[in-house]
Design a protein around this motif. Structure first.
Motif, PDB file in Angstrom:
ATOM      1  N   VAL A  46       0.884  -1.171   0.000  1.00  0.00           N
ATOM      2  CA  VAL A  46       0.000   0.000   0.000  1.00  0.00           C
ATOM      3  C   VAL A  46       0.917   1.215   0.000  1.00  0.00           C
ATOM      4  O   VAL A  46       1.756   1.371   0.893  1.00  0.00           O
ATOM      5  N   LEU A 104      -1.510  -0.945  -4.163  1.00  0.00           N
ATOM      6  CA  LEU A 104      -2.738  -0.192  -3.935  1.00  0.00           C
ATOM      7  C   LEU A 104      -2.352   1.173  -3.402  1.00  0.00           C
ATOM      8  O   LEU A 104      -1.447   1.292  -2.582  1.00  0.00           O
ATOM      9  N   TYR A 156      -9.422  -2.123   2.541  1.00  0.00           N
ATOM     10  CA  TYR A 156      -8.073  -2.692   2.527  1.00  0.00           C
ATOM     11  C   TYR A 156      -7.873  -3.736   3.625  1.00  0.00           C
ATOM     12  O   TYR A 156      -6.855  -4.437   3.631  1.00  0.00           O
ATOM     13  N   LEU A 216       3.508  -0.999   4.026  1.00  0.00           N
ATOM     14  CA  LEU A 216       3.051   0.373   3.788  1.00  0.00           C
ATOM     15  C   LEU A 216       4.263   1.251   3.512  1.00  0.00           C
ATOM     16  O   LEU A 216       5.219   1.271   4.296  1.00  0.00           O
TER      17      LEU A 216
END
Length: 237
Positions: A39, A65, A79, A91
């Motif tokens: 992400v 994403l 998510y 992340l």
């Protein structure tokens, strides 16, 4: 912790166009090989970072994403599915530490609400590096984020921050969109007292890094053009 759910790993990224190995610890870079799902704040930047970090040739196999200021809250809530079946998620912010002055904090909050373990990794923080190098008070400090863009509102905010700094002997740290660096710096010099110390920390960790602390009265005699470089500003009254 949630059963059969993966973990959320917070992976720092370089502050500029450094080779990742110059600023990201080797164990963190090695860990990137274990993730399939990322992400990220901006997919193109993340792909470039991961390619330089040793994943070149595998980028097409990975799932990316986006999570940025334009991402709808409902999308972010969705998510949570990424962690199904024990899938770990990484992340990555556009630069520096994820979830610090970064919309990725929303994914971290989602993880906590759902009992998902959050694991932060070591990497560069422009805020802490600037504070370290400023010579200002590192015992008491506050990160103020982005202050108002309109000059009148910005000047009022700067007056407040300077007052708080003086009362608490507390370093105030702020950042700005690069194209507004010079207008913010001009307002700091126009509003703050001559004795107030100001640190300008630009392009931290880069070969052309510039970090300097002077009193407002000194800055006025030696004007600086910062330009569109990533920059952290610190003041201490």
């Amino acid at each position: 912790m949630a059963e059969n759910k993966g973990k959320l790993y917070l992976i720092p990224s370089p502050l500029g166009e450094n080779d990742p190995s110059e600023v990201i610890p080797e164990p963190v870079l090695r860990s990137l090989e274990g993730f399939r799902t990322f992400v990220v704040e901006e997919i193109r930047t993340a792909r470039r970072y991961l390619s330089k970090a040793g994943l070149k040739g595998r980028i097409g196999e990975l799932e990316f994403l986006e999570l940025n200021e334009h991402t709808d809250q409902a999308v972010i809530e969705g998510y949570i599915r990424l962690f199904d079946n024990g899938n770990d998620v990484a992340l990555i912010s556009e630069a520096g530490l994820p979830a610090v002055a970064d919309p990725g904090a929303q994914l971290v909050a989602l993880a906590h609400r759902n009992g998902i373990q959050v694991i932060p990794a070591v990497g560069p923080s422009s805020l802490m590096l600037a504070l370290m190098a400023s010579g200002l008070n590192g015992q008491s400090f506050a990160f103020c984020g982005y202050i108002p863009a309109k000059s009148d509102e910005r000047k009022n905010r700067l007056r407040t921050l300077e007052k708080v700094s003086g009362q608490l002997r507390q370093t105030q740290i702020m950042i700005e969109t690069p194209y507004r660096n010079d207008s913010l710096f001009a307002d700091i010099l126009s509003v703050c007292a001559g004795s107030t110390k100001v640190c300008v920390a630009a392009n931290i960790t880069m070969p052309d890094a510039y970090i300097m602390t002077k009193k407002v009265s000194e800055w006025k005699k030696d004007r600086l053009t910062i330009g569109k470089r990533p920059c952290v500003f610190l003041i201490l009254a």
